[in-house]
Design an enzyme around this catalytic site. Structure first.
Site, PDB file in Angstrom:
ATOM      1  N   GLU A 131       4.079 -41.705  26.802  1.00  0.00           N
ATOM      2  CA  GLU A 131       5.259 -40.886  27.225  1.00  0.00           C
ATOM      3  C   GLU A 131       5.785 -41.537  28.599  1.00  0.00           C
ATOM      4  O   GLU A 131       4.827 -41.989  29.193  1.00  0.00           O
ATOM      5  CB  GLU A 131       5.217 -39.484  27.278  1.00  0.00           C
ATOM      6  CG  GLU A 131       6.483 -38.635  27.639  1.00  0.00           C
ATOM      7  CD  GLU A 131       7.637 -38.916  26.474  1.00  0.00           C
ATOM      8  OE1 GLU A 131       8.258 -39.804  26.700  1.00  0.00           O
ATOM      9  OE2 GLU A 131       7.933 -37.980  25.543  1.00  0.00           O
ATOM     10  N   HIS A 133       3.918 -35.458  18.382  1.00  0.00           N
ATOM     11  CA  HIS A 133       3.001 -34.579  18.427  1.00  0.00           C
ATOM     12  C   HIS A 133       3.289 -33.043  18.346  1.00  0.00           C
ATOM     13  O   HIS A 133       4.530 -32.751  18.601  1.00  0.00           O
ATOM     14  CB  HIS A 133       2.226 -34.670  19.837  1.00  0.00           C
ATOM     15  CG  HIS A 133       3.368 -34.296  21.178  1.00  0.00           C
ATOM     16  ND1 HIS A 133       3.244 -33.004  21.758  1.00  0.00           N
ATOM     17  CD2 HIS A 133       3.800 -35.099  21.992  1.00  0.00           C
ATOM     18  CE1 HIS A 133       4.116 -33.025  22.695  1.00  0.00           C
ATOM     19  NE2 HIS A 133       4.481 -34.279  22.820  1.00  0.00           N
TER      20      HIS A 133
END
Length: 207
Positions: A90, A17
């Site tokens: 994550e 990201h």
């Protein structure tokens, strides 16, 4: 970049990201759901342009906002939908989530010290250990490769997820995980010849 794929090769494109909002700077954020900064949006757009000619069959993303926002420019450019895969989130920092590193050290000095000494071995309080994350990410990665055998697909997720999949491909032990740099909006490519991986590109960033 020559995107032509040799017959029978499966290509996994991993994208981290873009830069998240300023509030995350110096803080632990894994489960914490934050969006992109204006710089992060630009980084995601540049990564999308790099991948514009790639013959992508599917776009996958972590469920976190920062990953979904990073996948959006590519999806728009390619006219494709985005599929969310929960397994590629994550690591969950548990009680460390949202704390600055200084706050985490002050509140949980022993666990923090273990984290600094052995980042791939620590169990975050009320969160995950790296080994738990590693198993869910690797298992989900194998599932995608099976689903898209002989095809090219992209996964937009996180630094930890990318490192996990790259380390698996390179046969690296967990303790060496952080030798792999992953900049914001970094693009990585792993080609699989059957079960044999070749890392074709790693940590290519676009400002």
């Amino acid at each position: 970049m020559d995107w032509r794929l040799p017959k029978g090769v499966t290509r996994m494109v991993l994208v981290r990201h873009g830069q998240p909002v300023e509030e995350t700077r110096g803080r632990c954020y894994g489960r914490l759901d934050v969006g992109l900064s204006s710089t992060g949006v630009l980084q995601a757009e540049r990564a999308a342009r790099f991948l514009a000619e790639a013959p992508l069959l599917r776009i996958y993303t972590s469920p976190r906002q920062r990953a979904r926002e990073s996948a959006a420019p590519l999806a728009e450019l390619k006219g494709m939908a985005v599929d969310t895969e929960e397994a590629f989130r994550e690591i969950d920092f548990g009680l460390f989530e949202g704390l600055t590193y200084e706050e985490a050290e002050k509140r949980y000095p022993e666990i923090y010290a273990e984290w600094m000494a052995h980042p791939a071995r620590v169990q975050f309080p009320q969160g995950e250990s790296y080994s738990e994350m590693r198993e869910r990410v690797r298992s989900a990665g194998r599932a995608l490769r099976t689903r898209h055998a002989g095809e090219t697909f992209v996964l937009v997720s996180h630094g930890g997820v990318n490192r996990t999949l790259l380390a698996e491909a390179l046969g690296m032990p967990d303790d060496n995980l952080f030798r792999l740099e992953q900049g914001y909006a970094a693009v990585n490519i792993i080609d699989f010849y059957g079960d044999e991986p070749i890392v074709k590109m790693m940590n290519v960033t676009f400002g």
